[in-house]
Design an enzyme around this catalytic site. Structure first.
Site, PDB file in Angstrom:
ATOM      1  N   THR A 152      -1.354  -0.835  -4.530  1.00  0.00           N
ATOM      2  CA  THR A 152      -2.076   0.422  -4.778  1.00  0.00           C
ATOM      3  C   THR A 152      -1.734   1.397  -3.769  1.00  0.00           C
ATOM      4  O   THR A 152      -1.140   1.319  -2.725  1.00  0.00           O
ATOM      5  CB  THR A 152      -3.639  -0.129  -4.578  1.00  0.00           C
ATOM      6  OG1 THR A 152      -4.491   1.012  -4.608  1.00  0.00           O
ATOM      7  CG2 THR A 152      -3.714  -0.462  -2.969  1.00  0.00           C
ATOM      8  N   GLU A 208       0.785  -1.398   0.094  1.00  0.00           N
ATOM      9  CA  GLU A 208      -0.106  -0.061  -0.005  1.00  0.00           C
ATOM     10  C   GLU A 208       1.028   1.345  -0.079  1.00  0.00           C
ATOM     11  O   GLU A 208       1.913   1.421   0.768  1.00  0.00           O
ATOM     12  CB  GLU A 208      -0.978  -0.094   1.305  1.00  0.00           C
ATOM     13  CG  GLU A 208      -1.861  -0.965   1.391  1.00  0.00           C
ATOM     14  CD  GLU A 208      -2.785  -0.911   2.484  1.00  0.00           C
ATOM     15  OE1 GLU A 208      -3.843  -1.598   2.276  1.00  0.00           O
ATOM     16  OE2 GLU A 208      -2.253  -0.269   3.540  1.00  0.00           O
ATOM     17  N   CYS A 209       0.697   2.219  -1.033  1.00  0.00           N
ATOM     18  CA  CYS A 209       1.241   3.669  -0.945  1.00  0.00           C
ATOM     19  C   CYS A 209       2.796   3.523  -0.867  1.00  0.00           C
ATOM     20  O   CYS A 209       3.381   3.186  -1.733  1.00  0.00           O
ATOM     21  CB  CYS A 209       0.737   4.290  -0.036  1.00  0.00           C
ATOM     22  SG  CYS A 209       0.616   6.208  -0.082  1.00  0.00           S
ATOM     23  N   GLY A 210       3.356   3.739   0.441  1.00  0.00           N
ATOM     24  CA  GLY A 210       4.688   3.939   0.348  1.00  0.00           C
ATOM     25  C   GLY A 210       5.403   2.375  -0.057  1.00  0.00           C
ATOM     26  O   GLY A 210       6.575   2.232  -0.484  1.00  0.00           O
TER      27      GLY A 210
END
Length: 432
Positions: free
Chosen positions: A410, A319-321
């Site tokens: 994502t 997720e993200c980072g």
């Protein structure tokens, strides 16, 4: 029913001092030997780190849409069963958002304290207090607290301006070392504030000089029978990254994985720790990889074990980072490009302007999932979208969910308890 004193800390806007006041309250009552449980309204990872340090207990999110009314009720009832005080920190302004902090407080009848930053203000303080207290008649309003007050004379003027029928709970002075430092995504992480405990103690001392030293009213929370969680991950071992670079984790998400039957093991990419050998699946959460990109690029042990995990076709959820760490490169805010793991084709670049902030929903074959997105980076990749989320209220296109081999990645931070079957599918490596 479980009953417990409870208070909802809100404000007319962001940056009024809600977190400082909530943390000060938690530390004050904890020092008195009380068991304090703190919640944060909405999707947030940074404020809860501060509030956990202040209270000594994990901080869970409450949000009528993301968590759901049933989920919120269950969390509050469980807390009321064991706590001597429940505190809920709001988000943005009291009536901002759909649903808002006011909606949450009203749904569960939790009295609201409005923290108003009074710097540069005198009698208008009374008008703001009146508006917050009376704008929605059904709102259970407790009182107002003035923050960042310049002098005793200023405090006296503010108190005189409060209309009859509205409780004035006192004030906090404008002292720099009471405030909590911040950066682009919000507050600085708790572990990075060297004098955090001293700041919390000073905030607690200041709270002790106000009417908030007394416990708020008792609220009854109806017990919600938990929904049964099938053992869809029974026997699985899930490793998850957790350190200053990868720390944006909902406690409820880890609770769900355990309830699904998984065994969890944390490891630190920053410390160049290997992925545990027994891991069947890997979770790379969001955080601040851009602040540690050079160190992450130089670490080899962790990188080689993540690559081995992927080469073995074992599931990875990023997720993200965590997704940025998997890419070919990450360019930091100074323009320096750092090599990342190269396990998902693409490049990310940090920017000073917010790229996206929104509550999101994802529709899959397992039903609806909820979550949010909040990032200052942009990304380019040739990986085609597997699914695309939508904005929670407008239906506009949201974040893309990518599938690349055994990797699901994502920008969206998903609240897994909203859809346990979808969460289990992620960690079994199944398509959504």
């Amino acid at each position: 029913m479980h009953a417990c004193p409870a208070l909802f800390i809100s404000a007319p806007a962001s940056n009024q001092g809600k977190t400082t006041v909530t943390a000060g309250l938690a530390r004050y009552h904890t020092r008195l030997g009380r068991r304090v449980r703190v919640f944060k309204t909405g999707p947030d990872f940074l404020d809860p780190m501060i509030l956990e340090r202040a209270s000594g207990a994990p901080v869970y999110s409450l949000h009528l849409w993301m968590v759901g009314e049933r989920g919120c009720r269950a969390l509050l009832a469980e807390a009321a069963r064991e706590a001597d005080l429940i505190l809920i920190e709001g988000v943005m302004g009291l009536f901002d958002g759909t649903p808002s902090s006011a909606d949450l407080a009203t749904t569960f009848s939790v009295p609201v304290l409005a923290v108003i930053g009074a710097h540069g203000m005198a009698q208008t303080f009374g008008a703001m207090a009146f508006g917050l207290a009376r704008y929605r008649p059904a709102l259970p309003f407790y009182g107002v607290l003035a923050n960042r007050v310049a002098s005793p004379r200023h405090a006296h003027m503010l108190g005189e301006a409060i209309p009859d029928g509205i409780r004035y709970c006192g004030h906090l002075a404008q002292i720099d070392d009471l405030a909590l430092p911040d950066r682009h995504l919000g507050l600085t992480q708790a572990a990075e504030i060297a004098d955090l405990d001293a700041r919390l103690d000073r905030a607690a001392d200041a709270i002790g000089e106000t009417a908030l030293r007394d416990l708020p009213p008792v609220v009854e929370f109806r017990r919600e029978a938990p929904e049964p969680v099938p053992s869809l991950l029974d026997g699985m071992h899930v490793a998850y990254a957790r350190d200053a670079a990868f720390s944006f984790i909902y406690p409820a998400n880890l609770d769900l994985l355990r309830a699904l039957g998984a065994t969890l093991s944390p490891f630190s990419p920053l410390a160049d720790e290997p992925v545990p050998e027994r891991a069947d699946a890997l979770y790379l959460p969001g955080g601040y990889p851009e602040l540690h990109a050079a160190r992450l690029a130089a670490n080899t042990i962790c990188a080689s074990t993540i690559r081995a995990h992927v080469e073995a076709s074992k599931p990875v959820v990023a997720e993200c980072g965590g997704m940025l760490y998997l890419l070919d490169s990450l360019t930091d805010i100074e323009g320096t490009q750092h090599a990342m793991l190269g396990l998902m084709p693409g490049h990310a670049k940090m920017q000073k302007r917010l790229a996206r902030l929104a509550m999101q929903r994802i529709e899959s074959r397992h039903g609806t999932g909820t979550g949010h997105t909040f990032h200052y980076s942009t990304m380019t990749t040739d990986v085609p979208p597997a699914l695309t989320a939508t904005h929670a209220t407008t239906g506009a296109q949201g974040e893309v969910i990518y599938r690349h081999g055994s990797i699901t990645a994502t920008y969206m931070h998903t609240y897994w308890p909203a859809n346990a079957a979808a969460a289990a599918a992620l960690f079994r490596g199944e398509s959504l």
